[in-house]
Design a protein around this motif. Sequence first.
Motif, PDB file in Angstrom:
ATOM      1  N   THR A 124       0.887  -1.159   0.000  1.00 30.06           N
ATOM      2  CA  THR A 124       0.000   0.000   0.000  1.00 30.06           C
ATOM      3  C   THR A 124       0.929   1.214   0.000  1.00 30.06           C
ATOM      4  OG1 THR A 124       0.026   0.120   2.395  1.00 30.06           O
ATOM      5  CG2 THR A 124      -1.695  -1.222   1.417  1.00 30.06           C
ATOM      6  N   ARG A 155      10.295 -11.296   6.846  1.00 27.90           N
ATOM      7  CA  ARG A 155       9.126 -12.010   7.369  1.00 27.90           C
ATOM      8  C   ARG A 155       9.456 -12.788   8.641  1.00 27.90           C
ATOM      9  NH1 ARG A 155       8.476 -13.160   1.637  1.00 27.90           N
ATOM     10  NH2 ARG A 155       9.000 -15.350   1.900  1.00 27.90           N
ATOM     11  N   VAL A 156      10.728 -13.092   8.819  1.00 31.39           N
ATOM     12  CA  VAL A 156      11.126 -13.789  10.039  1.00 31.39           C
ATOM     13  C   VAL A 156      11.085 -12.815  11.221  1.00 31.39           C
ATOM     14  CG1 VAL A 156      13.040 -14.967  11.185  1.00 31.39           C
ATOM     15  CG2 VAL A 156      12.533 -15.445   8.785  1.00 31.39           C
ATOM     16  N   VAL A 157      11.469 -11.589  10.948  1.00 32.36           N
ATOM     17  CA  VAL A 157      11.474 -10.572  11.997  1.00 32.36           C
ATOM     18  C   VAL A 157      10.044 -10.087  12.260  1.00 32.36           C
ATOM     19  CG1 VAL A 157      12.432  -8.350  12.680  1.00 32.36           C
ATOM     20  CG2 VAL A 157      13.770  -9.896  11.225  1.00 32.36           C
ATOM     21  N   LEU A 158       9.344  -9.800  11.179  1.00 29.13           N
ATOM     22  CA  LEU A 158       7.980  -9.274  11.298  1.00 29.13           C
ATOM     23  C   LEU A 158       7.011 -10.276  10.684  1.00 29.13           C
ATOM     24  CD1 LEU A 158       8.791  -5.649  10.102  1.00 29.13           C
ATOM     25  CD2 LEU A 158       8.509  -6.415  12.462  1.00 29.13           C
ATOM     26  N   LEU A 159       6.485 -11.125  11.512  1.00 31.21           N
ATOM     27  CA  LEU A 159       5.645 -12.230  11.048  1.00 31.21           C
ATOM     28  C   LEU A 159       4.414 -11.759  10.263  1.00 31.21           C
ATOM     29  CD1 LEU A 159       4.946 -15.263  11.137  1.00 31.21           C
ATOM     30  CD2 LEU A 159       4.006 -14.894  13.426  1.00 31.21           C
ATOM     31  N   ARG A 160       3.898 -10.578  10.621  1.00 31.20           N
ATOM     32  CA  ARG A 160       2.659 -10.105   9.997  1.00 31.20           C
ATOM     33  C   ARG A 160       2.893  -9.234   8.766  1.00 31.20           C
ATOM     34  NH1 ARG A 160       3.180 -10.637  14.893  1.00 31.20           N
ATOM     35  NH2 ARG A 160       1.786 -11.940  16.132  1.00 31.20           N
ATOM     36  N   ARG A 209       3.838  -9.741   5.726  1.00 28.87           N
ATOM     37  CA  ARG A 209       3.334 -10.108   4.398  1.00 28.87           C
ATOM     38  C   ARG A 209       1.836  -9.874   4.236  1.00 28.87           C
ATOM     39  NH1 ARG A 209       3.434 -16.540   3.742  1.00 28.87           N
ATOM     40  NH2 ARG A 209       3.191 -17.234   5.884  1.00 28.87           N
ATOM     41  N   PHE A 210       1.153  -9.690   5.343  1.00 31.65           N
ATOM     42  CA  PHE A 210      -0.280  -9.420   5.235  1.00 31.65           C
ATOM     43  C   PHE A 210      -0.588  -7.927   5.366  1.00 31.65           C
ATOM     44  CE2 PHE A 210       0.034 -13.684   7.287  1.00 31.65           C
ATOM     45  CZ  PHE A 210      -0.414 -14.423   6.204  1.00 31.65           C
ATOM     46  N   SER A 211       0.459  -7.138   5.636  1.00 35.19           N
ATOM     47  CA  SER A 211       0.185  -5.753   6.022  1.00 35.19           C
ATOM     48  C   SER A 211       0.483  -4.748   4.918  1.00 35.19           C
ATOM     49  CB  SER A 211       1.009  -5.406   7.266  1.00 35.19           C
ATOM     50  OG  SER A 211       2.361  -5.290   6.876  1.00 35.19           O
ATOM     51  N   GLY A 212       0.730  -5.228   3.712  1.00 37.88           N
ATOM     52  CA  GLY A 212       0.982  -4.307   2.610  1.00 37.88           C
ATOM     53  C   GLY A 212       2.226  -3.466   2.829  1.00 37.88           C
ATOM     54  N   ARG A 258       3.340  -2.270   5.708  1.00 44.44           N
ATOM     55  CA  ARG A 258       3.336  -1.417   6.904  1.00 44.44           C
ATOM     56  C   ARG A 258       4.055  -2.104   8.055  1.00 44.44           C
ATOM     57  NH1 ARG A 258      -2.716  -0.174   5.450  1.00 44.44           N
ATOM     58  NH2 ARG A 258      -2.441  -2.411   5.205  1.00 44.44           N
ATOM     59  N   ARG A 307       1.794  -1.498  12.581  1.00 49.64           N
ATOM     60  CA  ARG A 307       0.393  -1.870  12.580  1.00 49.64           C
ATOM     61  C   ARG A 307       0.287  -3.229  13.204  1.00 49.64           C
ATOM     62  NH1 ARG A 307      -4.386  -1.185   8.288  1.00 49.64           N
ATOM     63  NH2 ARG A 307      -4.665  -3.421   8.175  1.00 49.64           N
ATOM     64  N   ARG A 308      -0.566  -3.336  14.172  1.00 51.13           N
ATOM     65  CA  ARG A 308      -0.754  -4.663  14.761  1.00 51.13           C
ATOM     66  C   ARG A 308      -1.586  -5.496  13.798  1.00 51.13           C
ATOM     67  NH1 ARG A 308       0.550  -4.919  20.678  1.00 51.13           N
ATOM     68  NH2 ARG A 308      -0.017  -7.099  20.694  1.00 51.13           N
ATOM     69  N   TRP A 309      -2.724  -5.013  13.404  1.00 50.95           N
ATOM     70  CA  TRP A 309      -3.477  -5.685  12.374  1.00 50.95           C
ATOM     71  C   TRP A 309      -4.163  -4.684  11.500  1.00 50.95           C
ATOM     72  CZ3 TRP A 309      -2.375  -9.662  10.073  1.00 50.95           C
ATOM     73  CH2 TRP A 309      -1.913 -10.812  10.722  1.00 50.95           C
TER      74      TRP A 309
END
Lengths: 535, 156
Positions: B4, B139-144, B146-149, B151, B154-156
């Motif tokens: 995004t 993605r190993v550091v920030l698990l979320r 790949r779903f966060s565009g 960002r 952002r938690r979710w």
Amino acid sequence: MEEVELPPPPPTGAVIRTPASVIDVEEVQAPAPTPGDLNDQLLGTSVWSDQLIASAGIPIYDVQVISVGGGIGSFVLADHLRIAGMPTNAFMALSNIETPWQTYEYLTKVSQIPRPERLRSDSTGMPDNIWGFPSYALRESRREKTLAPLWSVLTEPVFTDYWTPRAGTAFEGMAREAARIGWHGMVTMGQVRMVRRREGGGYFTILTPPPGASPTKRIAYRSQFVHLAVGYPGLRFLSDLQAYRTAYGDIARVVNAYEPHEHVYDGLLQKPGRVLVRGGGIVASRVLQRLMEDRMHKGAQTQILHLFRTYIDGKNAQNGPSRRKGSMGFAYQGFNWPKGAWGGQLKDAIESAEGAERAEIYKKLGGTHTPRRKLWQQQMRRAAGEGWYHTFQGEVTDVRPGDGGVVTTIRQKNGSVHAIEADVIIDCTGLEADLAESRILADLLEHSGAGRNPMGRLDVERTFEVRGTRNGVGRLYASGAPTLGGYYAGVDSFLGLQYAALRITDDLAAQGIVKRIGVGRSMSQWWKWFRQKPI
Amino acid sequence: MTPTLSGRIQSRIFLALLIGVPWTILLTPFLPGIRIDGEGFVGFGPGMYPVTFTALGLMIVLGAVVWDPLYHGLQQFRWERDWPSMFALLTVINEAVLLWFVLSAVGVDGGGRAQMSTFVVHIATTWLLMWLFAVGPIRVVLLRYRFSGGRILRRW
Ligand SMILES: Cc1cc2nc3c(=O)[nH]c(=O)nc-3n(C[C@H](O)[C@H](O)[C@H](O)COP(=O)(O)OP(=O)(O)OC[C@H]3O[C@@H](n4cnc5c(N)ncnc54)[C@H](O)[C@@H]3O)c2cc1C
């Protein structure tokens, strides 16, 4: 009498069976009451007390999280929860399959994706790795000693088609991860009959164990949390083909791609024939590939006729300034939703829309499509050029037996009527059955406060909690195909199942049930994964 | 990648801080082409830090102000709303060209001490490392992630 509260069963044969399908398995009615069975009082009561179950003689077992299904969705949740610190004895999957990929492998195999063939999801949709790194492309690169997969993921989808893993790569990875997390100790076999709310909080899940596995007919699991990952409520035939099968009792000439139909290909190798393929999705592409390769390499003399309801030749759907490409009848799209629906602009748009507005986005992005693959393009061009592949467009008005075959009458766009004669019809449309055809989902809608979303499927929150079913300290979650139409479009995919699992894990972490997988835990657990250390 | 707009900007800043800064610290003393007082090549020196850090900083600013909105606009013409990793790699070319002109124009080339080669090696290697990190290990550091565009905050 036990089944009074259920909707009428579908007409025989209307739903395609999978070996593990629970939809049309009739419950054996014992002549005399068996010990530990459901009784009228239980069936008729929506919220059960411990007392009520005990008085029916059904034994109760306690587990913190029950996951119904035991397919890829249950497995992926177990993987996340174990990584978030859940002990094996706090999680139990109730399932009718031996390995999590059994139903999936069955469906892919019959629809012409044997293990060496490629799936339809990207390199990072990995049921065996919650991080999606290192991806399948790296794995196949190493194993097959070639840089081609890496080159492909680097240049996709501009110079190359979207890269997708081999089916076998996914199955082997899941087998390894299952062993690592202790999956096989977390599964109990049987058929789940229903989930009901428990007086005082939590839920009861009623399991019918395989005959002889338990002294009682049913077993009850009392749990604070339930997760439903039951897959497709069922796959259906096109109604005109179903009508034909029912009217003429002919199940040899009209087959569905999701049922075993090797006899069709075998027959075509023996003697020349005409096959009518119906549908414009990926399953049609795969069936065409099989038919064409049998002709090109194995000497079959098949005439392939292909009927599209909507024949696409050029740009089709529209979203803002972008349009979906298409040609030769097909609309092209890499995956079952545009890629940005899994985690980008389209995900945001869907996540923030409600009701009719959300349904509108689904409609705009939806439709029938197939990935554009160079191999398929070449095969179709060659087949059409050599005159043994013909396409048609029209609405089917009639299907009936003809001279040694089946005659399909269609009304074309210009109003003219045309008859297509074929020896065999392969239905590649893959319609999904309604939720209520799954007994457990029907029961949930009727007794537990669950409702339907704007697309008629199970209504879930952004956390994948089934809306309306919360019970005291208990929460009920669902993932997979039954939840399509919610705040996340890609639910019926590996990556979507991973997303749902992560949301559920985070929701459980917020309640203090497991640890949140933050930066530290994510990195240390990944290192364990990388070294294949059991957890 | 399926970024995004705010994800692009956040990722750019995050990657520059996490990868770009340490790498610039390590690399700068070894960069080629350092001339001191117009005497031709003399040697390596930490005197180049203002130059390399200005370049890194401007890469963030120009990216966030000029390039990311432009890429975002172009992305709207893609049905899949994705941004192929190859684009993410190759856009270093257009970004570096603009960056070089702006750097020269504002005169932060270290008083003539930085050569084109200094700049090219610094920007190319920094970009490559940031890109390599972003296509996988992040993605190993920030698990979320790949779903966060893209960002980070952002938690979710
Ligand atoms: C042909 C085909 C190809 C696909 N290809 C891809 C692909 O390439 N990439 C991708 O990401 N996705 C793909 N998908 C979509 C999706 O990822 C898979 O369907 C996946 O298996 C879904 O997992 P699931 O857990 O929701 O369902 P399943 O894996 O089907 O598991 C659900 C299980 O629950 C069992 N069950 C249901 N009710 C009960 C009950 N009452 N009691 C006990 N057990 C029960 C079922 O028998 C089933 O075994 C494909 C789907 C199909 C049909």
